[in-house]
Design an enzyme around this catalytic site. Structure first.
Site, PDB file in Angstrom:
ATOM      1  CB  SER A 117      48.110  43.883  33.621  1.00 26.45           C
ATOM      2  OG  SER A 117      48.729  45.139  33.387  1.00 26.45           O
ATOM      3  CE1 TYR A 153      53.079  41.947  34.142  1.00 26.54           C
ATOM      4  CE2 TYR A 153      52.111  43.670  32.777  1.00 26.54           C
ATOM      5  CZ  TYR A 153      52.181  42.994  33.985  1.00 26.54           C
ATOM      6  OH  TYR A 153      51.355  43.365  35.019  1.00 26.54           O
ATOM      7  CE  LYS A 205      49.993  40.026  35.044  1.00 26.18           C
ATOM      8  NZ  LYS A 205      49.460  39.346  36.234  1.00 26.18           N
TER       9      LYS A 205
END
Length: 143
Positions: free
Chosen positions: A32, A47, A51
């Site tokens: 990401s 998150y 990533k």
């Protein structure tokens, strides 16, 4: 961590069990843009670092498997209109406007916007590319 990191690792490992004996293959891990920046205004530290781990995993596996003919790269999308984000944004139209305003192209990406990058990373057009990250983020990380 279980889905983003462990899931990516176990999937890559299983793919490599087929690709290494055949002497070729291309694995694309989905990272990401959040592996490179801290998103605002939402708080999403778990998150982001998961990533970042996927991005680094792609680089590490690329080096370990380079001599076997297996390439490993990371695709790092920006804000995408997936089923999940559509559900989140249905209750927060201001967040959607914020994300669009922070993205230089002025919109969120559609999943179809990733198709060309995936085809490129999986094809012989990128046969000298391994351990790299390809960001498809509407210019978000360029700011």
């Amino acid at each position: 961590m279980d889905i983003n990191v462990h899931g990516a690792f176990f999937t890559a490992r299983e793919a490599a069990k087929i690709m290494i004996p055949q002497g070729s293959g291309s694995i694309v891990l989905i990272s990401s843009m959040s592996a490179n920046i801290v998103n605002i205004p939402q708080q999403q530290t778990p998150y982001n670092f998961s990533k970042a781990a996927v991005k680094h995993m792609a680089s590490s596996l690329a080096i370990e498997w380079a001599k076997t003919g297996v390439r490993v790269n990371a695709l790092s999308p920006g804000y995408m209109l997936t089923k999940l984000t559509k559900t989140i944004l249905a209750n927060d139209s201001q967040l959607k406007k914020t994300w669009e305003n922070l993205t230089p192209v002025g919109r969120m990406g559609e999943p179809e916007d990733l198709a060309g990058a995936i085809v490129y990373l999986c094809s012989d057009a990128s046969k000298f590319m391994t351990g790299s990250e390809l960001r498809v983020d509407g210019g978000y990380c360029a700011i």
